[in-house]
Design an enzyme around this catalytic site. Structure first.
Site, PDB file in Angstrom:
ATOM      1  N   TYR A 101       3.498   1.185  -4.426  1.00  0.00           N
ATOM      2  CA  TYR A 101       4.447   0.601  -3.463  1.00  0.00           C
ATOM      3  C   TYR A 101       5.751   0.230  -4.157  1.00  0.00           C
ATOM      4  O   TYR A 101       6.844   0.511  -3.651  1.00  0.00           O
ATOM      5  CB  TYR A 101       3.795  -0.634  -2.835  1.00  0.00           C
ATOM      6  CG  TYR A 101       4.635  -1.394  -1.841  1.00  0.00           C
ATOM      7  CD1 TYR A 101       4.666  -1.028  -0.501  1.00  0.00           C
ATOM      8  CD2 TYR A 101       5.386  -2.510  -2.233  1.00  0.00           C
ATOM      9  CE1 TYR A 101       5.420  -1.741   0.420  1.00  0.00           C
ATOM     10  CE2 TYR A 101       6.143  -3.229  -1.322  1.00  0.00           C
ATOM     11  CZ  TYR A 101       6.157  -2.840  -0.002  1.00  0.00           C
ATOM     12  OH  TYR A 101       6.910  -3.555   0.909  1.00  0.00           O
TER      13      TYR A 101
ATOM     14  N   HIS B  49      -8.868   3.664   4.888  1.00  0.00           N
ATOM     15  CA  HIS B  49      -9.023   2.654   3.828  1.00  0.00           C
ATOM     16  C   HIS B  49     -10.337   2.879   3.079  1.00  0.00           C
ATOM     17  O   HIS B  49     -10.688   2.080   2.204  1.00  0.00           O
ATOM     18  CB  HIS B  49      -9.063   1.245   4.420  1.00  0.00           C
ATOM     19  CG  HIS B  49      -7.806   0.813   5.110  1.00  0.00           C
ATOM     20  ND1 HIS B  49      -6.565   1.012   4.573  1.00  0.00           N
ATOM     21  CD2 HIS B  49      -7.607   0.164   6.290  1.00  0.00           C
ATOM     22  CE1 HIS B  49      -5.651   0.517   5.400  1.00  0.00           C
ATOM     23  NE2 HIS B  49      -6.259   0.008   6.441  1.00  0.00           N
TER      24      HIS B  49
HETATM   25  P1  A3P Z   1       4.142  -7.959   3.318  1.00  0.00           P
HETATM   26  O1  A3P Z   1       3.036  -8.647   4.056  1.00  0.00           O
HETATM   27  O2  A3P Z   1       4.162  -8.317   1.863  1.00  0.00           O
HETATM   28  O3  A3P Z   1       5.458  -8.127   3.954  1.00  0.00           O
HETATM   29  P2  A3P Z   1       0.067  -2.063   5.376  1.00  0.00           P
HETATM   30  O4  A3P Z   1       1.125  -1.254   6.022  1.00  0.00           O
HETATM   31  O5  A3P Z   1      -0.771  -1.292   4.408  1.00  0.00           O
HETATM   32  O6  A3P Z   1      -0.704  -2.828   6.380  1.00  0.00           O
HETATM   33  O7  A3P Z   1       0.833  -3.099   4.442  1.00  0.00           O
HETATM   34  C1  A3P Z   1       1.648  -4.073   5.040  1.00  0.00           C
HETATM   35  C2  A3P Z   1       2.737  -4.454   4.069  1.00  0.00           C
HETATM   36  O8  A3P Z   1       3.730  -3.416   4.018  1.00  0.00           O
HETATM   37  C3  A3P Z   1       3.443  -5.707   4.546  1.00  0.00           C
HETATM   38  O9  A3P Z   1       3.835  -6.404   3.358  1.00  0.00           O
HETATM   39  C4  A3P Z   1       4.624  -5.136   5.294  1.00  0.00           C
HETATM   40  O10 A3P Z   1       5.686  -6.018   5.474  1.00  0.00           O
HETATM   41  C5  A3P Z   1       4.998  -3.965   4.393  1.00  0.00           C
HETATM   42  N1  A3P Z   1       5.784  -2.951   5.103  1.00  0.00           N
HETATM   43  C6  A3P Z   1       5.636  -2.515   6.376  1.00  0.00           C
HETATM   44  N2  A3P Z   1       6.556  -1.585   6.668  1.00  0.00           N
HETATM   45  C7  A3P Z   1       7.314  -1.430   5.567  1.00  0.00           C
HETATM   46  C8  A3P Z   1       8.449  -0.608   5.258  1.00  0.00           C
HETATM   47  N3  A3P Z   1       8.971   0.217   6.153  1.00  0.00           N
HETATM   48  N4  A3P Z   1       8.969  -0.700   4.023  1.00  0.00           N
HETATM   49  C9  A3P Z   1       8.448  -1.527   3.092  1.00  0.00           C
HETATM   50  N5  A3P Z   1       7.386  -2.344   3.328  1.00  0.00           N
HETATM   51  C10 A3P Z   1       6.823  -2.287   4.555  1.00  0.00           C
END
Ligand code: A3P
Length: 334
Positions: free
Chosen positions: A228, A135
């Site tokens: 995204y 990050h």
């Molecule tokens: P939301 O909180 O909006 O649901 P990171 O992975 O950078 O920590 O970001 C987390 C976000 O990515 C969360 O969003 C999570 O639900 C979403 N996320 C995790 N796995 C995913 C997947 N396979 N496809 C799409 N979104 C995903």
């Protein structure tokens, strides 16, 4: 091929002793209370960091040596790196594992790829999967990454959804803390105010995005800039793009055999969130633990509407657009 994953090949892990000198330095940096009493933020090189991440980032700046062929998956928190890591790992290791024995089925994607600011570095000599997550803002990355020919994938996300996702994630972290102390957590109104002032982990978000955006314009062959929302809408073309960027494009045979669909299906929100390891596993942390399920909340575009008023959303959009003016990038464009 099991050894490729099992050995993990993390040769050096920073130790409490090696981090002590950074703790001393960090205690002198400007501070903000952040979103919770357990999350003090420190200002370093124009960004806000939680001390835990900052120690690791400083250690990486001093000690991390990028190797030719390393690939960094970089993002601001909560923009979808769990998904990006699962996809990238699956693309790169597809000749080593098949759909049934891939480590992705038994480990949180974050546990398949070392995180730079956690001080987990591969051995420069041993075999490895050449992926790291981070990050750390572009301008704060270890110099060896900036000056090498390493590749970087940067993933960003609509600021409103990113903010809402972050608020839920930290709220959950605070709820599962084991400090034994009463821990406060900001309301969503207070949090968005801080976010709009740039005060958030690795914030300001606009500067995080701008750093990687500008670098991607200067070095398009080395830095792939993804969104995204585009990954949600055109997953197949993004997966192909990633494979080409990594230097391992899908062959015609693989395409015809359904390899791309197989990877997309494995890494989909529905599939990952229903794996036992992601439903019941936990990440043990110093102050408590984080349930793996916290990385899979909803995975939707536009969920911010369920938590923010139009006014709050517009405020954030306007700040973002203002800061991005003249860069050639806008979250409002498709
Ligand atoms: P939301 O909180 O909006 O649901 P990171 O992975 O950078 O920590 O970001 C987390 C976000 O990515 C969360 O969003 C999570 O639900 C979403 N996320 C995790 N796995 C995913 C997947 N396979 N496809 C799409 N979104 C995903």
């Amino acid at each position: 091929m099991e050894s490729l994953f099992n050995s993990k090949l993390i040769a050096s892990k920073n130790t409490p002793e090696s981090l002590h000198k950074y703790e001393v330095k960090i205690s002198t940096l400007p501070k903000e209370n952040g979103w919770s009493s357990m999350m003090t933020l420190r200002s370093y090189q124009h960004f806000w960091f939680h001390s835990f991440f900052l120690k690791g980032a400083m250690h990486a700046q001093d000690h991390f040596q990028a190797q030719p062929g390393d690939i960094f998956l970089c993002n601001f928190m909560k923009t979808g790196c769990t998904w990006l890591k699962a996809l990238s790992f699956s693309i790169i290791t597809r000749t080593h594992f098949d759909d049934s024995n891939t480590p992705i089925r038994n480990a949180l994607p974050h546990d398949c790829i070392p995180m730079l600011e956690f001080g987990e570095y591969y051995s420069p000599t041993g075999p490895k999967i050449p992926l790291y997550g981070s990050h750390i803002p572009y301008t704060c990355l270890p110099k060896s990454i900036i000056h090498s020919r390493c590749k970087i994938v940067y993933l960003c996300r609509d600021p409103k959804d990113t903010f809402v996702s972050m608020w839920h994630y930290f709220k959950r972290m605070v709820e599962t803390n084991k400090t034994g102390k009463e821990v406060s957590f900001v309301s969503i109104e207070e949090a968005i105010d801080l976010f709009c002032r740039g005060v958030s982990s690795f914030g300001p978000y606009w500067d995080h995005v701008l750093g990687y955006w500008k670098a991607s314009l200067e070095h398009p062959e080395r830095i792939l800039f993804l969104r995204y929302e585009a990954m949600k809408e055109e997953t197949e073309s993004c997966v192909k793009k990633l494979a080409e960027f990594f230097g391992c494009p899908f062959s015609l045979e693989e395409e015809r055999g359904g390899k791309i669909e197989e990877i997309i299906e494995l890494c989909s929100f529905e599939s990952l969130s229903n794996l036992e390891v992601n439903k019941s596993g936990k990440q043990v942390k110093k102050d408590g633990y984080m349930e793996n399920s916290a990385y899979f909340r909803k995975g939707k575009v536009g969920d911010w509407r369920n938590y923010l008023s139009d006014e709050m959303g517009n405020r954030l959009d306007n700040i973002m657009e203002d800061k991005l003016t003249g860069s050639g990038f806008s979250f409002l464009n498709k």
